[in-house]
Motif scaffolding. Sequence first.
Motif, short mmCIF file in Angstrom:
data_model
loop_
_atom_site.label_atom_id
_atom_site.label_comp_id
_atom_site.label_asym_id
_atom_site.label_seq_id
_atom_site.Cartn_x
_atom_site.Cartn_y
_atom_site.Cartn_z
N ASN A 175 33.43 38.27 52.34
CA ASN A 175 34.66 38.42 53.10
C ASN A 175 35.80 37.56 52.54
OD1 ASN A 175 34.03 35.85 53.96
ND2 ASN A 175 33.49 36.45 56.03
N ASN A 176 35.61 37.01 51.39
CA ASN A 176 36.64 36.26 50.67
C ASN A 176 37.24 35.10 51.46
OD1 ASN A 176 36.41 37.84 48.35
ND2 ASN A 176 37.74 39.41 49.22
N THR A 177 36.41 34.33 52.13
CA THR A 177 36.92 33.15 52.84
C THR A 177 37.30 32.03 51.88
OG1 THR A 177 34.73 32.21 53.13
CG2 THR A 177 35.58 33.63 54.91
N ARG A 178 36.73 32.02 50.69
CA ARG A 178 37.04 31.04 49.65
C ARG A 178 36.90 29.61 50.16
NH1 ARG A 178 42.02 34.60 47.42
NH2 ARG A 178 40.71 36.34 46.87
N GLU A 179 35.81 29.37 50.82
CA GLU A 179 35.54 28.07 51.40
C GLU A 179 34.90 27.14 50.37
OE1 GLU A 179 32.55 28.16 54.41
OE2 GLU A 179 33.11 26.20 55.19
N LEU A 204 43.96 29.12 42.42
CA LEU A 204 42.76 28.43 41.94
C LEU A 204 41.55 29.36 41.92
CD1 LEU A 204 43.00 24.88 43.55
CD2 LEU A 204 43.31 25.50 41.16
N TYR A 205 41.48 30.27 42.89
CA TYR A 205 40.38 31.22 42.93
C TYR A 205 40.47 32.18 41.74
CZ TYR A 205 36.90 34.36 44.86
OH TYR A 205 35.77 35.11 45.04
N ALA A 206 41.68 32.62 41.42
CA ALA A 206 41.88 33.50 40.25
C ALA A 206 41.48 32.77 38.96
CB ALA A 206 43.33 33.97 40.19
N GLN A 207 41.81 31.49 38.89
CA GLN A 207 41.44 30.69 37.72
C GLN A 207 39.92 30.58 37.61
OE1 GLN A 207 42.96 26.68 37.85
NE2 GLN A 207 42.34 26.24 35.76
N LEU A 208 39.24 30.39 38.74
CA LEU A 208 37.78 30.34 38.74
C LEU A 208 37.19 31.65 38.24
CD1 LEU A 208 35.04 29.07 39.49
CD2 LEU A 208 35.38 29.98 41.79
N LEU A 209 37.70 32.76 38.72
CA LEU A 209 37.18 34.06 38.28
C LEU A 209 37.36 34.26 36.78
CD1 LEU A 209 38.28 36.38 41.23
CD2 LEU A 209 36.04 35.34 40.81
N GLN A 210 38.49 33.80 36.25
CA GLN A 210 38.73 33.92 34.81
C GLN A 210 37.73 33.07 34.03
OE1 GLN A 210 41.65 31.71 33.00
NE2 GLN A 210 41.72 32.95 31.15
N HIS A 247 34.50 21.32 34.17
CA HIS A 247 35.77 20.61 34.28
C HIS A 247 36.56 21.13 35.49
CE1 HIS A 247 39.43 18.54 33.16
NE2 HIS A 247 40.07 19.70 33.25
N TYR A 248 36.58 22.43 35.67
CA TYR A 248 37.26 23.04 36.82
C TYR A 248 36.66 22.52 38.14
CZ TYR A 248 38.55 26.62 40.23
OH TYR A 248 39.00 27.27 41.35
N LEU A 249 35.33 22.54 38.24
CA LEU A 249 34.67 22.11 39.47
C LEU A 249 34.92 20.62 39.77
CD1 LEU A 249 31.30 24.05 39.17
CD2 LEU A 249 33.24 24.56 40.68
N TYR A 250 34.90 19.79 38.72
CA TYR A 250 35.18 18.37 38.93
C TYR A 250 36.63 18.13 39.36
CZ TYR A 250 30.78 16.44 37.16
OH TYR A 250 29.47 16.08 36.99
N GLN A 271 29.12 20.27 45.21
CA GLN A 271 30.06 21.15 45.85
C GLN A 271 29.61 22.59 45.67
OE1 GLN A 271 33.34 19.53 43.92
NE2 GLN A 271 33.29 20.85 42.16
N ILE A 272 30.06 23.41 46.55
CA ILE A 272 29.72 24.83 46.47
C ILE A 272 30.95 25.63 46.86
CG2 ILE A 272 28.83 24.94 48.84
CD1 ILE A 272 26.78 26.96 47.81
N LEU A 273 31.23 26.64 46.07
CA LEU A 273 32.32 27.56 46.36
C LEU A 273 31.69 28.83 46.88
CD1 LEU A 273 34.49 27.14 43.17
CD2 LEU A 273 35.11 26.45 45.47
N SER A 274 32.28 29.39 47.90
CA SER A 274 31.73 30.59 48.48
C SER A 274 32.84 31.60 48.71
CB SER A 274 31.05 30.27 49.81
OG SER A 274 30.69 31.45 50.46
N ASP A 275 32.60 32.84 48.35
CA ASP A 275 33.56 33.88 48.71
C ASP A 275 32.95 34.80 49.74
OD1 ASP A 275 31.78 35.33 47.22
OD2 ASP A 275 33.28 36.29 45.94
N LYS A 276 31.88 34.34 50.41
CA LYS A 276 31.21 35.14 51.45
C LYS A 276 31.38 34.49 52.79
CE LYS A 276 27.99 36.99 48.24
NZ LYS A 276 26.70 37.26 47.85
#
Length: 126
Positions: free
Chosen positions: A1-5, A28-34, A84-87, A121-126
């Motif tokens: 559901n793209n909450t991007r939490e 930042l989410y677009a950068q992560l996907l790239q 590097h992005y995650l840090y 850390q954890i990124l979630s798009d659900k």
Amino acid sequence: NNTRELKFIGGQYAVKEGFFTASIPDSLYAQLLQILSLSDLKNLKTWPQVVHDAPEHTLEIAYDDEIKCLKTFFLPSVCRELLHYLYSIPGKVILQKQDAPFELRFQADCGKYPNPMYSGQILSDK
């Protein structure tokens, strides 16, 4: 559901100590996907490692109806930009301190967050 939490647990050597959540902005989410598109996720593998003076990373990425899980001290070099992005994320978002501790629960067979001395850390798009 793209909450991007974003969920962040900061241990003794982290940028901030404690339990935090944040929302990832679109840019930042677009950068992560790239970055993920360049990481060759389907072929990404680790190797057995025994290290006593470095934090263990647990990285779980859901993509194309698959889940890639890596639990390792040193990620493959193709993940350098991703790491590097995650840090850098905790310095780019507004971390909201949580009163109650939480666990990072992984869907794949990675185990749970291993050691509170290190940050996770954890990124979630659900």
